[in-house]
Design an enzyme around this catalytic site. Structure first.
Site, PDB file in Angstrom:
ATOM      1  N   ALA A 178       0.870  -1.178   0.000  1.00 46.29           N
ATOM      2  CA  ALA A 178       0.000   0.000   0.000  1.00 46.29           C
ATOM      3  C   ALA A 178       0.901   1.220   0.000  1.00 46.29           C
ATOM      4  O   ALA A 178       2.059   1.151   0.398  1.00 46.29           O
ATOM      5  CB  ALA A 178      -0.901   0.010   1.230  1.00 46.29           C
ATOM      6  N   CYS A 179       0.384   2.354  -0.444  1.00 50.09           N
ATOM      7  CA  CYS A 179       1.216   3.551  -0.548  1.00 50.09           C
ATOM      8  C   CYS A 179       1.818   3.901   0.813  1.00 50.09           C
ATOM      9  O   CYS A 179       1.240   3.610   1.860  1.00 50.09           O
ATOM     10  CB  CYS A 179       0.433   4.716  -1.132  1.00 50.09           C
ATOM     11  N   LEU A 180       2.981   4.525   0.784  1.00 50.92           N
ATOM     12  CA  LEU A 180       3.728   4.785   2.011  1.00 50.92           C
ATOM     13  C   LEU A 180       3.007   5.716   2.977  1.00 50.92           C
ATOM     14  O   LEU A 180       3.293   5.716   4.172  1.00 50.92           O
ATOM     15  CB  LEU A 180       5.107   5.342   1.654  1.00 50.92           C
TER      16      LEU A 180
END
Length: 283
Positions: A178-180
């Site tokens: 998942a995006c940071l």
């Protein structure tokens, strides 16, 4: 979405859904799900499929490059684009509806592209398991008319991995990603230096051989999540991990004894989740 079907029936249903669409633009991240739906779409529709991969400030370069490589090896038409989440104040504020604003910006961008290039459908890789957690990005997907054939056909994550392996896709056992920004607690401003810290910290752990990793950012504290069977390995390598993380700017380095789990930042949310706030113009 149909239930009670065998895996073969689900795959046949997926093929039918894709053929009915005829021509699709796929939001392609290079993960397990989007790679599988891209492969099946390419099998069913050939050159009527366009994969679009977006570079962003919160998407590691290693993931972007891996997605590009997968699409090129598959032989699918690929369009590389860019999104700038840090220009969206609602995203940077990092309230619990952060993902809604991010996905609205991405999907509206893809809608403009699809209209310009003549693709009547935008497709993503969401599966049935994605319906089980707090995911405000799903609302953005619905509002923007993005379809999820894997959900419509009733696919679970494990089933996608199984068929991906049968198809020879190297992503079949790829860790979830998942995006940071999802590593930063709600209400804490998302800043570029935090994203860079997280990117380098997780890169380091992957280089040490860990399979599934999350580093959660709690100001001066880094909270490491790995799979339960790899907890002991963190302890074994504690000195070098601590040295690396403190060199990145963290003062304390902790290990989460519960291990890796999706949506761990959602544990602080109340039972009644916040209502998503819409904007007139999202970027």
């Amino acid at each position: 979405m149909e239930t009670g079907m065998t895996l073969q029936q689900k795959d046949e249903r997926l093929g039918s859904i894709l053929r009915d669409m005829g021509r699709v633009l796929i939001a392609f991240s290079g993960g397990v799900d989007s790679t599988f739906v891209l492969k099946r779409a390419y099998q069913e529709l050939g050159d009527q499929v366009l994969a679009v991969t977006a570079a962003s400030e919160t998407f590691p370069t290693r993931e972007f490059n891996a997605a590009v490589q997968i699409a090129e090896e598959m032989g699918v038409q690929l369009h590389k684009t860019e999104v700038k989440e840090f220009e969206n104040a609602s995203f940077v504020a990092n309230n619990p509806d952060r993902c809604y604003h991010c996905k609205t910006g991405l999907y509206s961008h893809l809608q403009s592209m699809a209209k310009e290039l003549g693709y009547p459908f935008i497709v993503d890789g969401s599966n049935v398991d994605d319906l089980g957690d707090y995911r405000p990005g799903l609302q953005a997907k619905t509002e923007q008319g993005v379809r999820s054939p894997l959900q419509e056909a009733g696919f679970l994550k494990a089933e996608i991995r199984e068929l991906s392996k049968e198809l020879g896709l190297k992503t079949w056992n790829k860790p979830s990603f998942a995006c940071l920004s999802s590593r930063i607690p709600y209400g804490t401003k998302i800043e570029k230096y935090k994203i860079d810290q997280l990117d380098e910290a997780e890169d380091y752990l992957y280089a040490l051989g860990f399979w599934q990793v999350r580093v959660r950012h709690h100001d001066k504290i880094a909270r490491i999540e790995v799979m339960p069977d790899e907890l002991a390995k963190v302890i074994e390598l504690n000195e070098q991990i601590h040295q690396k993380f403190t060199s990145l700017g963290f003062t304390y380095v902790t290990l989460d004894l519960a291990g890796y789990r999706t949506g761990s930042m959602n544990a602080v949310l109340k039972k009644e989740l916040p209502v998503v706030v819409k904007e007139e113009a999202a970027t």
